[in-house]
Structures are given as structure tokens and as C-alpha cells.
Motif scaffolding. Sequence first.
Motif, mmCIF file in Angstrom:
data_model
loop_
_atom_site.group_PDB
_atom_site.id
_atom_site.type_symbol
_atom_site.label_atom_id
_atom_site.label_comp_id
_atom_site.label_asym_id
_atom_site.label_seq_id
_atom_site.Cartn_x
_atom_site.Cartn_y
_atom_site.Cartn_z
ATOM 1 N N PHE A 1 0.847 -1.191 0.000
ATOM 2 C CA PHE A 1 0.000 0.000 0.000
ATOM 3 C C PHE A 1 0.883 1.240 0.000
ATOM 4 N N VAL A 2 0.447 2.259 -0.719
ATOM 5 C CA VAL A 2 1.141 3.545 -0.745
ATOM 6 C C VAL A 2 0.147 4.599 -0.299
ATOM 7 N N ASN A 3 0.473 5.262 0.799
ATOM 8 C CA ASN A 3 -0.386 6.333 1.319
ATOM 9 C C ASN A 3 0.502 7.296 2.095
ATOM 10 N N ARG A 4 0.239 8.548 1.984
ATOM 11 C CA ARG A 4 1.104 9.548 2.599
ATOM 12 C C ARG A 4 1.146 9.454 4.123
ATOM 13 N N PHE A 5 0.100 8.953 4.742
ATOM 14 C CA PHE A 5 0.062 8.852 6.204
ATOM 15 C C PHE A 5 -0.317 7.434 6.634
ATOM 16 N N PHE A 6 0.282 7.014 7.748
ATOM 17 C CA PHE A 6 0.019 5.689 8.304
ATOM 18 C C PHE A 6 0.253 5.747 9.804
ATOM 19 N N TYR A 7 -0.147 4.724 10.506
ATOM 20 C CA TYR A 7 0.000 4.619 11.955
ATOM 21 C C TYR A 7 1.378 5.106 12.403
ATOM 22 N N PRO A 8 1.478 5.913 13.430
ATOM 23 C CA PRO A 8 0.517 6.266 14.462
ATOM 24 C C PRO A 8 -0.309 7.516 14.153
ATOM 25 N N ASP A 9 -0.285 7.968 12.909
ATOM 26 C CA ASP A 9 -1.059 9.147 12.526
ATOM 27 C C ASP A 9 -2.557 8.879 12.718
ATOM 28 N N HIS A 10 -3.324 9.966 12.941
ATOM 29 C CA HIS A 10 -4.761 9.819 13.204
ATOM 30 C C HIS A 10 -5.656 10.380 12.104
ATOM 31 N N SER A 11 -5.088 10.701 10.934
ATOM 32 C CA SER A 11 -5.944 11.182 9.845
ATOM 33 C C SER A 11 -6.846 10.042 9.371
ATOM 34 N N ALA A 12 -7.896 10.400 8.662
ATOM 35 C CA ALA A 12 -8.898 9.404 8.248
ATOM 36 C C ALA A 12 -8.297 8.299 7.383
ATOM 37 N N THR A 13 -7.521 8.668 6.356
ATOM 38 C CA THR A 13 -6.960 7.624 5.484
ATOM 39 C C THR A 13 -5.956 6.772 6.240
ATOM 40 N N SER A 14 -5.232 7.378 7.158
ATOM 41 C CA SER A 14 -4.287 6.618 7.969
ATOM 42 C C SER A 14 -5.005 5.589 8.830
ATOM 43 N N GLN A 15 -6.077 5.981 9.463
ATOM 44 C CA GLN A 15 -6.814 5.057 10.323
ATOM 45 C C GLN A 15 -7.428 3.914 9.530
ATOM 46 N N LEU A 16 -7.990 4.223 8.374
ATOM 47 C CA LEU A 16 -8.572 3.163 7.535
ATOM 48 C C LEU A 16 -7.498 2.191 7.062
ATOM 49 N N LEU A 17 -6.375 2.734 6.599
ATOM 50 C CA LEU A 17 -5.294 1.874 6.119
ATOM 51 C C LEU A 17 -4.696 1.054 7.256
ATOM 52 N N THR A 18 -4.555 1.665 8.422
ATOM 53 C CA THR A 18 -4.033 0.943 9.581
ATOM 54 C C THR A 18 -4.922 -0.244 9.932
ATOM 55 N N ASP A 19 -6.211 -0.010 10.029
ATOM 56 C CA ASP A 19 -7.148 -1.104 10.343
ATOM 57 C C ASP A 19 -7.052 -2.224 9.309
ATOM 58 N N LEU A 20 -7.038 -1.864 8.033
ATOM 59 C CA LEU A 20 -6.987 -2.858 6.964
ATOM 60 C C LEU A 20 -5.684 -3.651 7.007
ATOM 61 N N THR A 21 -4.552 -2.961 7.103
ATOM 62 C CA THR A 21 -3.269 -3.664 7.064
ATOM 63 C C THR A 21 -3.050 -4.543 8.284
ATOM 64 N N PHE A 22 -3.440 -4.074 9.471
ATOM 65 C CA PHE A 22 -3.283 -4.896 10.669
ATOM 66 C C PHE A 22 -4.142 -6.158 10.560
ATOM 67 N N HIS A 23 -5.348 -6.018 10.021
ATOM 68 C CA HIS A 23 -6.212 -7.185 9.833
ATOM 69 C C HIS A 23 -5.595 -8.171 8.835
ATOM 70 N N LEU A 24 -5.126 -7.659 7.703
ATOM 71 C CA LEU A 24 -4.519 -8.543 6.697
ATOM 72 C C LEU A 24 -3.300 -9.263 7.258
ATOM 73 N N ALA A 25 -2.478 -8.545 8.016
ATOM 74 C CA ALA A 25 -1.282 -9.159 8.602
ATOM 75 C C ALA A 25 -1.658 -10.265 9.584
ATOM 76 N N LYS A 26 -2.738 -10.068 10.328
ATOM 77 C CA LYS A 26 -3.194 -11.104 11.272
ATOM 78 C C LYS A 26 -3.638 -12.375 10.554
ATOM 79 N N THR A 27 -4.101 -12.241 9.317
ATOM 80 C CA THR A 27 -4.552 -13.409 8.561
ATOM 81 C C THR A 27 -3.402 -14.105 7.837
ATOM 82 N N GLY A 28 -2.176 -13.586 7.990
ATOM 83 C CA GLY A 28 -1.021 -14.235 7.393
ATOM 84 C C GLY A 28 -0.546 -13.638 6.091
ATOM 85 N N ILE A 29 -1.168 -12.597 5.629
ATOM 86 C CA ILE A 29 -0.747 -11.940 4.390
ATOM 87 C C ILE A 29 0.435 -11.031 4.697
ATOM 88 N N ALA A 30 1.458 -11.065 3.848
ATOM 89 C CA ALA A 30 2.607 -10.172 3.996
ATOM 90 C C ALA A 30 2.184 -8.774 3.532
#
Length: 89
Positions: free
Chosen positions: A5-34
Motif C-alpha cells: 500500500f502507498v499512502n502519505r500517512f500511516f499509523y501512528p497518525d490519526h488522519s482518516a486515510t491513515s486510520q482506515l489503512l491501519t485497520d486494513l493492514t493490521f487485519h490482513l497481517a493477522k490473517t497471514g498476508i505479507a
Amino acid sequence: MKVVFVNRFFYPDHSATSQLLTDLTFHLAKTGIAVHVITGRQVYDDPDSTLPSNDLIQGVRVNRVWTTRFGRQNLLGRTLDYLTFYLSG
């Protein structure tokens, strides 16, 4: 499977796109996806802060690239911040 994923902001940032991307990536990583995120070193509402250039957060590999740090004060500075992000990535 590997997802990048390419996004200008990511965790620990609190902007909207950062929070959405953080939730998605943490979930995918928990399922075993790199998961790899390419992002900037800034925090959305604090252009003077600096985050580490490389990180591993909850199984997500994070690469933070250099950008200018004009922040949201004016349109030209904001545009340059976005341009340097995309050129650095």
C-alpha cells in the motif's frame, strides 16, 4: 501473497486515510498476508514530527520516505509535500 500500500500517512497518525489503512493492514497481517506500507515520515497535523524510516508494526512492514515539510498552511506547500512524497516513493 504480498500486498503493498502507498499512502502519505500511516499509523501512528490519526488522519482518516491513515486510520482506515491501519485497520486494513493490521487485519490482513493477522490473517497471514505479507503487508508492506510505503508512507511519509510526517504526522498529518504536526509537520515538525519525524517518524522512523523503517518499522515493523503488528506484522506490517513500514517504509517511510522523505518529503518536504510545509504542512497544510498553504496550497503551494501542501502540493510540494505531495509531489516529494510521490517522487521519493
